[in-house]
Design a protein around this motif. Structure first.
Motif, PDB file in Angstrom:
ATOM      1  N   GLY A   1      -2.562   5.633   3.031  1.00 49.71           N
ATOM      2  CA  GLY A   1      -2.029   5.767   4.396  1.00 49.71           C
ATOM      3  C   GLY A   1      -2.686   6.892   5.168  1.00 49.71           C
ATOM      4  N   GLN A   2      -2.791   6.721   6.475  1.00 49.38           N
ATOM      5  CA  GLN A   2      -3.292   7.828   7.272  1.00 49.38           C
ATOM      6  C   GLN A   2      -2.738   7.873   8.688  1.00 49.38           C
ATOM      7  OE1 GLN A   2      -7.487   7.312   8.158  1.00 49.38           O
ATOM      8  NE2 GLN A   2      -7.556   5.543   6.828  1.00 49.38           N
ATOM      9  N   PHE A   3      -2.165   6.790   9.151  1.00 45.28           N
ATOM     10  CA  PHE A   3      -1.770   6.775  10.557  1.00 45.28           C
ATOM     11  C   PHE A   3      -0.271   6.959  10.781  1.00 45.28           C
ATOM     12  CE2 PHE A   3      -5.673   4.266  10.413  1.00 45.28           C
ATOM     13  CZ  PHE A   3      -6.429   5.050  11.264  1.00 45.28           C
ATOM     14  N   GLY A   4       0.534   6.642   9.770  1.00 43.87           N
ATOM     15  CA  GLY A   4       1.973   6.731   9.959  1.00 43.87           C
ATOM     16  C   GLY A   4       2.513   5.606  10.820  1.00 43.87           C
ATOM     17  N   LEU A   5       1.871   4.463  10.759  1.00 44.01           N
ATOM     18  CA  LEU A   5       2.308   3.305  11.547  1.00 44.01           C
ATOM     19  C   LEU A   5       2.609   2.089  10.684  1.00 44.01           C
ATOM     20  CD1 LEU A   5      -0.317   3.398  14.442  1.00 44.01           C
ATOM     21  CD2 LEU A   5       2.108   3.934  14.625  1.00 44.01           C
ATOM     22  N   GLY A   6       1.971   2.042   9.539  1.00 39.83           N
ATOM     23  CA  GLY A   6       1.993   0.847   8.690  1.00 39.83           C
ATOM     24  C   GLY A   6       3.391   0.316   8.405  1.00 39.83           C
ATOM     25  N   PHE A   7       4.323   1.232   8.151  1.00 42.09           N
ATOM     26  CA  PHE A   7       5.668   0.803   7.778  1.00 42.09           C
ATOM     27  C   PHE A   7       6.272  -0.111   8.835  1.00 42.09           C
ATOM     28  CE2 PHE A   7      10.247   1.323   7.920  1.00 42.09           C
ATOM     29  CZ  PHE A   7      10.574   0.924   6.630  1.00 42.09           C
ATOM     30  N   TYR A   8       5.988   0.183  10.102  1.00 36.75           N
ATOM     31  CA  TYR A   8       6.619  -0.583  11.178  1.00 36.75           C
ATOM     32  C   TYR A   8       6.119  -2.013  11.298  1.00 36.75           C
ATOM     33  CZ  TYR A   8       9.620   3.101  12.333  1.00 36.75           C
ATOM     34  OH  TYR A   8      10.625   4.009  12.235  1.00 36.75           O
TER      35      TYR A   8
ATOM     36  N   PHE B   1       4.011   9.677  12.409  1.00 33.34           N
ATOM     37  CA  PHE B   1       3.979  10.919  11.645  1.00 33.34           C
ATOM     38  C   PHE B   1       3.753  10.500  10.198  1.00 33.34           C
ATOM     39  CE2 PHE B   1       5.637  14.288   9.042  1.00 33.34           C
ATOM     40  CZ  PHE B   1       5.164  15.421   9.670  1.00 33.34           C
ATOM     41  N   SER B   2       2.577  10.695   9.737  1.00 37.55           N
ATOM     42  CA  SER B   2       2.268  10.165   8.416  1.00 37.55           C
ATOM     43  C   SER B   2       2.584  11.143   7.306  1.00 37.55           C
ATOM     44  CB  SER B   2       0.797   9.797   8.340  1.00 37.55           C
ATOM     45  OG  SER B   2       0.477   9.486   7.005  1.00 37.55           O
ATOM     46  N   GLY B   3       3.435  10.702   6.406  1.00 35.85           N
ATOM     47  CA  GLY B   3       3.726  11.496   5.219  1.00 35.85           C
ATOM     48  C   GLY B   3       2.498  11.591   4.343  1.00 35.85           C
ATOM     49  N   ALA B   4       1.626  10.591   4.464  1.00 33.61           N
ATOM     50  CA  ALA B   4       0.422  10.574   3.638  1.00 33.61           C
ATOM     51  C   ALA B   4      -0.493  11.720   4.042  1.00 33.61           C
ATOM     52  CB  ALA B   4      -0.292   9.247   3.791  1.00 33.61           C
ATOM     53  N   THR B   5      -0.674  11.849   5.358  1.00 38.49           N
ATOM     54  CA  THR B   5      -1.536  12.930   5.853  1.00 38.49           C
ATOM     55  C   THR B   5      -0.945  14.270   5.468  1.00 38.49           C
ATOM     56  OG1 THR B   5      -1.845  11.475   7.728  1.00 38.49           O
ATOM     57  CG2 THR B   5      -2.826  13.658   7.886  1.00 38.49           C
TER      58      THR B   5
ATOM     59  N   SER C   1       0.834  -1.217   0.000  1.00 37.96           N
ATOM     60  CA  SER C   1       0.000   0.000   0.000  1.00 37.96           C
ATOM     61  C   SER C   1       0.859   1.252   0.000  1.00 37.96           C
ATOM     62  CB  SER C   1      -0.912   0.065   1.220  1.00 37.96           C
ATOM     63  OG  SER C   1      -1.751  -1.034   1.263  1.00 37.96           O
ATOM     64  N   ASN C   2       1.933   1.241   0.777  1.00 36.29           N
ATOM     65  CA  ASN C   2       2.846   2.395   0.774  1.00 36.29           C
ATOM     66  C   ASN C   2       3.425   2.619  -0.615  1.00 36.29           C
ATOM     67  OD1 ASN C   2       2.499   3.021   3.426  1.00 36.29           O
ATOM     68  ND2 ASN C   2       4.434   2.125   4.154  1.00 36.29           N
ATOM     69  N   ALA C   3       3.806   1.522  -1.261  1.00 36.72           N
ATOM     70  CA  ALA C   3       4.382   1.622  -2.608  1.00 36.72           C
ATOM     71  C   ALA C   3       3.344   2.149  -3.594  1.00 36.72           C
ATOM     72  CB  ALA C   3       4.902   0.256  -3.049  1.00 36.72           C
TER      73      ALA C   3
HETATM   74  N1  ATP Z   1       7.549   3.180  -0.703  1.00 36.67           N
HETATM   75  C1  ATP Z   1       7.536   4.444  -0.247  1.00 36.67           C
HETATM   76  N2  ATP Z   1       7.823   5.463  -1.065  1.00 36.67           N
HETATM   77  C2  ATP Z   1       7.786   6.735  -0.626  1.00 36.67           C
HETATM   78  N3  ATP Z   1       7.458   7.090   0.631  1.00 36.67           N
HETATM   79  C3  ATP Z   1       7.150   6.119   1.509  1.00 36.67           C
HETATM   80  C4  ATP Z   1       7.174   4.743   1.128  1.00 36.67           C
HETATM   81  N4  ATP Z   1       6.835   4.009   2.213  1.00 36.67           N
HETATM   82  C5  ATP Z   1       6.609   4.891   3.220  1.00 36.67           C
HETATM   83  N5  ATP Z   1       6.792   6.144   2.808  1.00 36.67           N
HETATM   84  C6  ATP Z   1       6.625   7.359   3.609  1.00 36.67           C
HETATM   85  O1  ATP Z   1       6.620   7.035   4.976  1.00 36.67           O
HETATM   86  C7  ATP Z   1       5.428   7.481   5.611  1.00 36.67           C
HETATM   87  C8  ATP Z   1       5.066   6.574   6.728  1.00 36.67           C
HETATM   88  O2  ATP Z   1       4.562   5.351   6.249  1.00 36.67           O
HETATM   89  P1  ATP Z   1       3.627   4.473   7.123  1.00 36.67           P
HETATM   90  O3  ATP Z   1       3.236   3.274   6.372  1.00 36.67           O
HETATM   91  O4  ATP Z   1       4.277   4.246   8.440  1.00 36.67           O
HETATM   92  O5  ATP Z   1       2.364   5.391   7.375  1.00 36.67           O
HETATM   93  P2  ATP Z   1       1.212   5.858   6.376  1.00 36.67           P
HETATM   94  O6  ATP Z   1       1.256   5.109   5.105  1.00 36.67           O
HETATM   95  O7  ATP Z   1       1.278   7.340   6.290  1.00 36.67           O
HETATM   96  O8  ATP Z   1      -0.108   5.476   7.198  1.00 36.67           O
HETATM   97  P3  ATP Z   1      -0.650   4.013   7.602  1.00 36.67           P
HETATM   98  O9  ATP Z   1      -0.228   3.781   9.008  1.00 36.67           O
HETATM   99  O10 ATP Z   1      -2.109   4.191   7.467  1.00 36.67           O
HETATM  100  O11 ATP Z   1      -0.052   3.049   6.643  1.00 36.67           O
HETATM  101  C9  ATP Z   1       4.427   7.513   4.483  1.00 36.67           C
HETATM  102  O12 ATP Z   1       3.346   8.376   4.750  1.00 36.67           O
HETATM  103  C10 ATP Z   1       5.289   8.004   3.312  1.00 36.67           C
HETATM  104  O13 ATP Z   1       5.447   9.396   3.353  1.00 36.67           O
END
Ligand code: ATP
Length: 609
Positions: free
Chosen positions: A118-125, A96-100, A35-37
């Motif tokens: 994305g909306q929460f800034g947690l998914g990556f972890y 800290f969500s880059g998406a938001t 989803s991030n990608a």
């Molecule tokens: N593949 C990527 N390419 C570019 N930026 C990315 C990528 N993956 C993550 N990021 C950046 O890192 C931020 C944090 O990602 P994360 O998944 O933690 O949160 P999110 O996508 O904003 O919200 P959610 O928790 O709902 O997934 C993203 O909002 C984005 O700005």
């Protein structure tokens, strides 16, 4: 004394908690990273459309690769990429969500932000649920950006160095932890991707093959779709199933956002219902197929997809139940389904009647569980007579009104739960020009109760609940030709012949054409037992354990009963037994030794003729 301050959080302590408990299901990591990608690719598309991303956008694609040797899973995209600064900002700062921020920053521009997941800034972890170390290799789209490489072993320490990437985009490299090696199996990854990523809006490739359909039909306008498109999509969702009966294309953007398609499946029998067939998506990312709180209970039998960014996803169930949007969505879906049924009913009554056997249970279930739905559905809920004709509730009441109103002005609707078994009773009713409807599905005992509550001065009686004259009591009652003494003697003879305390014997003046002996199970008693059997009833639980108490009505006007009175007691009792057994037989209640005795007695009787 007053002191104000800020509660401090030790990240070292919180981090493992986030990693472990953020998601109960470890496989979610793939959904989050893909989803991030996809988000990064959508952002690239948006920026390119407003001229902020220079150069060729190229074909946007997310690739998932697995390297068993190195024990790595790599998720790559050619989206916007990140600078080292951005990594520090978005990745190193949890929550800290880059998406938001992206949506916020471009909120006044024309760039399309509706597709950002994305909306929460947690998914990556969630990556750390399965990986011991995670690396990011990325090159930002920004002019003159330098490639960056980030690595972190799941502690709160990380390192950023210069990267080697030469093309715009990001690789996320997961070095899979020992306890998560199951995720290195291709089949496992394939099935996770299939589950969560099947309808993501950017192409996703695994093992050199595209695994998703980026433009599922629920995102399109109904006017651009044919019946074939809907049927094909149904097959895509549920391979090997029969064509659906019909479907509803959902599409709202105010006061909440929701799209989707709900299908009415063809149900072969009542036990065929499969709940949890509706899939819930948020911006084309699969979330769950447990839609219990989002879809009204009675519509859980439908199939299809619902896509809404307005349904809170990462929160607990109890929150979901209390969520105002979820309630509105519930009401909306109920209304849409009622409107659709009404539309089909009005447009093509014959086609609607043909489908009634499949949709009747939905409609009745809905009427029972939702008053608003009842109000709409009462105009298109059908009753089917034993002559196979269909009537709406209103039509049916008008049809039988003249004939089936009893002496107290109550309308009596006669029904059967089994037209085969209750055949003799149905015939008797028809001889009186009464009509009988079929109410033979598992939901009907409840539906009957509801109709009696809602319809004025109307009761429903099962056709075998009593003798026909008692079911619908009119003033015109046949006179008995027996004297009082004869009546008493006849009753005694039968009581002796039957000698069963669960059978209450009574002599009644019925028509000469009626059977000599009629066995009935009183309506009240049977209903209690029915409801008990289905697990309802509460305080009535006791009823389930009681033996069936039948009424045996002896027809005072039938010639056979007159013959019983003529001879001596012994012979009379024998014929009485025979007549009683015949009544049992007509209801399939004769078996074992009683049946053998009956056959033997019959042979003797014929022999004497
Ligand atoms: N593949 C990527 N390419 C570019 N930026 C990315 C990528 N993956 C993550 N990021 C950046 O890192 C931020 C944090 O990602 P994360 O998944 O933690 O949160 P999110 O996508 O904003 O919200 P959610 O928790 O709902 O997934 C993203 O909002 C984005 O700005």
């Amino acid at each position: 004394m007053e002191e104000k301050g800020t509660i401090s959080i030790h990240t070292e302590n919180i981090f493992p908690i986030i990693k472990k408990f953020l998601y109960s299901d470890h496989e979610i990591f793939l959904r989050e990273l893909v989803s991030n990608a996809v988000d990064a690719s959508q952002k690239a598309k948006s920026l390119s459309s407003i001229g902020e991303l220079k150069g060729d956008l190229g074909e946007l694609k997310v690739t998932v690769k697995v390297d068993k040797e190195k024990k790595q899973i790599i998720i790559s995209d050619n989206g916007i990429g990140m600078t080292a600064e951005e990594i520090k900002k978005y990745i190193n700062q949890i929550a800290f969500s880059g998406a938001t921020e992206f949506v916020e920053r471009y909120k006044d521009s024309n760039a399309d932000k509706s597709q950002i997941i994305g909306q929460f800034g947690l998914g990556f972890y969630s990556a750390f649920m399965v990986a011991s170390t995670v690396e990011i290799d990325t090159l930002s789209h920004a002019d003159g950006a330098e490639p960056a490489h980030w690595i972190c072993d799941g502690s709160t320490e990380f390192s950023i160095t210069n990267g080697t990437r030469t093309e715009r985009g990001t690789d996320v490299i997961l070095n899979i932890a020992e306890d998560s090696e199951e995720f290195l199996e291709e089949a496992r990854l394939q099935s996770i991707l299939n589950k969560y990523c099947k309808f993501l809006p950017i192409l996703v490739e695994f093992n050199g093959e595209v695994i998703n359909n980026p433009n599922p039909i629920w995102t399109k306008s109904p006017s651009d779709l044919t019946d074939e498109d809907y049927k094909n999509f149904y097959k895509e969702l549920y391979p090997f199933s029969e064509d659906p009966l019909f479907w509803i294309h959902l599409n709202v953007d105010y006061p909440f956002n929701l799209t989707g398609i709900l299908y009415f499946p063809k149900v072969k029998n009542e036990f065929d219902f499969q709940k949890n067939k509706i899939q819930l998506y948020s911006r084309q990312v699969f979330i769950t197929d447990e839609v219990k709180d989002v879809v009204p209970e009675f519509l859980m039998l439908l199939h299809g997809v619902i896509d809404s960014p307005d349904i809170p996803l990462n929160v607990s169930r109890s929150f979901l139940q209390a969520d105002a949007n979820v309630k509105k969505i519930n009401t909306y879906i109920t209304r849409k389904v009622a409107d659709k049924l009404n539309e089909i009913y009005k447009k093509d009554r014959t086609a609607y009647e043909e489908k009634w056997n499949d949709i009747g249970v939905f409609v009745k279930y809905g009427m029972l569980s939702d008053d608003k739905f009842y109000e709409k559905a009462k105009d298109f809920a059908l009753l089917q007579s034993t002559d196979e004709k269909f009537y709406t509730l209103e039509e049916y009441r008008n049809y039988v009104q003249a004939n089936q109103t009893d002496k107290d002005g109550n309308l009596v609707l006669l029904y059967t739960t089994d037209a085969e078994k209750q055949h003799a009773f149905i015939e008797t009713a028809k001889n009186r020009n009464y009509d009988v409807v079929k109410l033979d599905t598992m939901i009907d005992p409840h539906f009957i109760g509801q109709l009696e509550q809602k319809l004025e001065k109307t009761t429903l009686k099962r056709v075998d609940a009593d003798t026909i004259d008692k079911l619908i009591q009119t003033d015109a009652k046949p006179e008995s030709v027996l004297s009082e003494d004869e009546t008493t003697r006849l009753k005694e003879l039968f009581e002796k012949a039957i000698s069963n305390q669960n059978m209450t014997v009574g002599v009644e003046a019925l028509s000469v054409d009626d059977q000599p002996v009629i066995i009935t199970l009183p309506e009240f008693m049977r209903r209690m037992k029915d409801i008990n059997r289905m697990g309802g009833g509460g305080g009535m639980m006791m009823m389930g354990n009681l033996p069936d108490m039948y009424n045996v009505t002896i027809n005072a006007n039938h010639p056979i009963n007159h013959r019983i009175l003529k001879g001596d007691d012994e012979r009379g009792e024998k014929i009485a037994k025979q007549a009683y057994d015949l009544a049992l037989l007509s209801q399939n209640m004769l078996s074992g030794a009683a049946l053998t005795a009956f056959v033997k007695r019959s042979v003797e009787l014929i022999d004497k003729e």
